[in-house]
Scaffold this motif. Structure first.
Motif, PDB file in Angstrom:
ATOM      1  N   PRO A  98       0.772  -1.189   0.147  1.00  0.00           N
ATOM      2  CA  PRO A  98      -0.039   0.177  -0.203  1.00  0.00           C
ATOM      3  C   PRO A  98       0.835   1.348   0.072  1.00  0.00           C
ATOM      4  CG  PRO A  98      -0.829  -1.649   1.596  1.00  0.00           C
ATOM      5  CD  PRO A  98       0.348  -2.187   1.214  1.00  0.00           C
ATOM      6  N   ASP A  99       1.885   1.208   0.949  1.00  0.00           N
ATOM      7  CA  ASP A  99       2.763   2.675   1.201  1.00  0.00           C
ATOM      8  C   ASP A  99       4.063   2.565   0.238  1.00  0.00           C
ATOM      9  OD1 ASP A  99       3.658   0.577   2.495  1.00  0.00           O
ATOM     10  OD2 ASP A  99       4.327   1.861   4.234  1.00  0.00           O
ATOM     11  N   THR A 135      -1.911   0.044  -3.635  1.00  0.00           N
ATOM     12  CA  THR A 135      -2.862   1.206  -3.899  1.00  0.00           C
ATOM     13  C   THR A 135      -2.510   1.777  -5.234  1.00  0.00           C
ATOM     14  OG1 THR A 135      -1.288   2.443  -2.575  1.00  0.00           O
ATOM     15  CG2 THR A 135      -3.017   1.378  -1.430  1.00  0.00           C
ATOM     16  N   ARG A 179      -7.259  -4.971  -8.127  1.00  0.00           N
ATOM     17  CA  ARG A 179      -7.974  -4.301  -7.137  1.00  0.00           C
ATOM     18  C   ARG A 179      -8.359  -5.036  -6.095  1.00  0.00           C
ATOM     19  NH1 ARG A 179     -12.310  -0.378  -9.964  1.00  0.00           N
ATOM     20  NH2 ARG A 179     -12.461   0.479  -8.007  1.00  0.00           N
ATOM     21  N   ALA A 239      -1.680   5.919   3.049  1.00  0.00           N
ATOM     22  CA  ALA A 239      -1.766   5.424   1.837  1.00  0.00           C
ATOM     23  C   ALA A 239      -3.151   4.678   1.492  1.00  0.00           C
ATOM     24  CB  ALA A 239      -0.389   4.385   1.576  1.00  0.00           C
ATOM     25  N   ILE A 240      -3.715   3.962   2.471  1.00  0.00           N
ATOM     26  CA  ILE A 240      -4.688   3.190   2.165  1.00  0.00           C
ATOM     27  C   ILE A 240      -5.932   3.705   2.274  1.00  0.00           C
ATOM     28  CG2 ILE A 240      -6.423   1.599   3.209  1.00  0.00           C
ATOM     29  CD1 ILE A 240      -3.884  -0.096   4.333  1.00  0.00           C
ATOM     30  N   PHE A 251      -6.218   5.995  -1.050  1.00  0.00           N
ATOM     31  CA  PHE A 251      -6.499   4.979  -1.809  1.00  0.00           C
ATOM     32  C   PHE A 251      -8.312   4.695  -1.825  1.00  0.00           C
ATOM     33  CE2 PHE A 251      -7.300   0.221  -2.840  1.00  0.00           C
ATOM     34  CZ  PHE A 251      -7.108   0.257  -3.990  1.00  0.00           C
ATOM     35  N   ARG A 252      -8.469   4.450  -0.837  1.00  0.00           N
ATOM     36  CA  ARG A 252     -10.086   4.343  -0.952  1.00  0.00           C
ATOM     37  C   ARG A 252     -10.700   5.440  -1.000  1.00  0.00           C
ATOM     38  NH1 ARG A 252     -10.530  -0.282  -2.381  1.00  0.00           N
ATOM     39  NH2 ARG A 252      -9.779  -1.925  -0.921  1.00  0.00           N
ATOM     40  N   ASP A 294     -10.934   5.999  -4.647  1.00  0.00           N
ATOM     41  CA  ASP A 294     -11.860   5.117  -5.155  1.00  0.00           C
ATOM     42  C   ASP A 294     -13.293   5.607  -5.247  1.00  0.00           C
ATOM     43  OD1 ASP A 294     -11.065   2.729  -6.568  1.00  0.00           O
ATOM     44  OD2 ASP A 294     -11.636   1.308  -4.991  1.00  0.00           O
TER      45      ASP A 294
END
Lengths: 212, 179
Positions: free
Chosen positions: A86-87, A154, A211, B78-79, B82-83, B86
């Motif tokens: 993710p990062d 991500t 995804r 970061a998560i 991202f969400r 989205d």
């Protein structure tokens, strides 16, 4: 905190079990590079090395091309591993390093084209090379995507593109070591230009497969 | 007095070892940390809650990708980012679909009104029966001659929201005038 969120927290916490942390992306990248190296060796053992390889290795442009392609492959493999997190494992610059290597590769191919004078004769075949490289890249592409799906990208567009380019570089490396061909025009046109289409396909494939 | 800051890295390491209490604490702290970040970028608190739920589920799915030796915040942000992207992509894609249809309809519907010899003045009675915002939009567009963009600026709306409202108003007017 709202009631819904509190309920969600409780249900997620109830599911908490010991998890095995993902391997370090460098280990992951190293594993992919090693697997690809084995794959190339095994494929060449079956298909055979180009018979004039010793002679071709006297050409500095051929060596430079192979080294650059190898670097592109290694950089894309490590980048794909970083992009699966993710990062980006907090190594953003490294994750996007293939951009620099691709730029260098393009410059190198431009110089090699310029140095190819008089031009080496074109081989009789053309698109067959692209197709063969693509077929050779299938297995590395499948294992890379399969491995990446276990993590949480991500940047799935980029991750897909880089993963597919990495797999395609494996096929391209194999092709350069297998095919008797010194025509830089042919190599650029049928080995490397398709990388653009492959990169774009990877953007789409990343969205479909990575995804989560 | 400021609240003591929880050691999120330690909580995550404990969570990865199956500590349910630490995990619940970590999720609560993460929600607390991320709420202002999302609230700044979203319009309603309902949306913030929805995205926050998505983020917490994503943390749960991706917790094996956290390496205890790295800071927790960049990973969780970061998560969240991202969400959030989205969510915004889906949200604006829906709006864009609307806007395309409306752009097409907008070209047709006012034409029908003028072709039948109607002017804004002649139907202003009907216009004033519309909801206040829709009536104001039609007045700005057809009586005062503003563009959708200018109307959006005047009313503090987005351009596509103005078009959506105008489209709905055209539809209602058309039904009423055809009766």
């Amino acid at each position: 905190m709202t009631k819904n969120l509190e309920q969600l927290v409780e249900s997620l916490a109830a599911e908490a079990a010991t998890v095995t942390p993902a391997p370090h992306p460098f280990m992951l990248g190293l594993k992919w590079v090693a697997a690809a190296a084995l794959y190339i060796v095994a494929s060449l053992a079956i298909s055979g090395l180009r018979p004039d390889l010793a002679h071709a290795l006297h050409n500095p442009w051929f060596i430079a091309e192979l080294v650059a392609l190898l670097l592109v492959f290694i950089a894309t493999a490590f980048s794909a591993a970083l992009l699966a997190f993710p990062d980006l494992h907090q190594k953003r610059a490294l994750a996007f390093s293939p951009v620099v290597l691709f730029a260098l590769f393009v410059v190198l191919m431009g110089l090699a084209w310029h140095a190819d004078s008089p031009p080496a004769p074109l081989p009789v075949h053309s698109w067959q090379c692209t197709l063969t490289i693509m077929l050779m890249s299938m297995l590395p592409a499948v294992w890379t995507f399969y491995a990446m799906r276990k993590f949480a990208s991500t940047h799935y567009h980029w991750a897909g593109s880089i993963a597919l380019l990495s797999a395609f570089s494996v096929g391209a490396l194999w092709m350069r070591l297998h095919e008797v061909n010194d025509s830089i025009v042919h190599v650029v046109e049928w080995h490397y230009l398709p990388m653009l289409a492959v990169g774009l396909t990877g953007l789409w494939l990343g969205k479909k497969l990575l995804r989560w | 007095m400021a609240e003591p800051i929880a050691d999120l890295e330690a909580l995550m390491r404990q969570s990865q070892n199956g500590d349910k209490l630490a995990y619940a604490e970590l999720l609560r702290e993460s929600a607390h940390l991320l709420r202002p970040f999302l609230a700044k970028r979203l319009n309603s608190s309902t949306e913030v809650d929805d995205v926050l739920q998505e983020v917490l589920i994503s943390i749960h799915k991706a917790r094996h990708t956290y390496d205890g030796r790295r800071p927790y915040k960049p990973w969780v942000y970061a998560i969240a980012k991202f969400r959030l992207q989205d969510h915004l992509r889906t949200h604006y894609a829906d709006q864009l679909h609307h806007a395309v249809d409306i752009a097409e309809l907008e070209n047709i519907l006012p034409q029908d009104v003028t072709e039948s010899g109607l002017s804004y003045e002649s139907i202003s009675g009907e216009v004033h029966k519309l909801p206040e915002k829709q009536a104001a939009i039609l007045q700005f567009l057809h009586q005062d001659g503003y563009t959708s963009k200018e109307v959006a600026e005047k009313l503090g709306m987005t351009e596509s929201a103005v078009k959506v409202a105008a489209h709905r108003a055209y539809k209602v007017l058309r039904q009423r005038l055809e009766r």
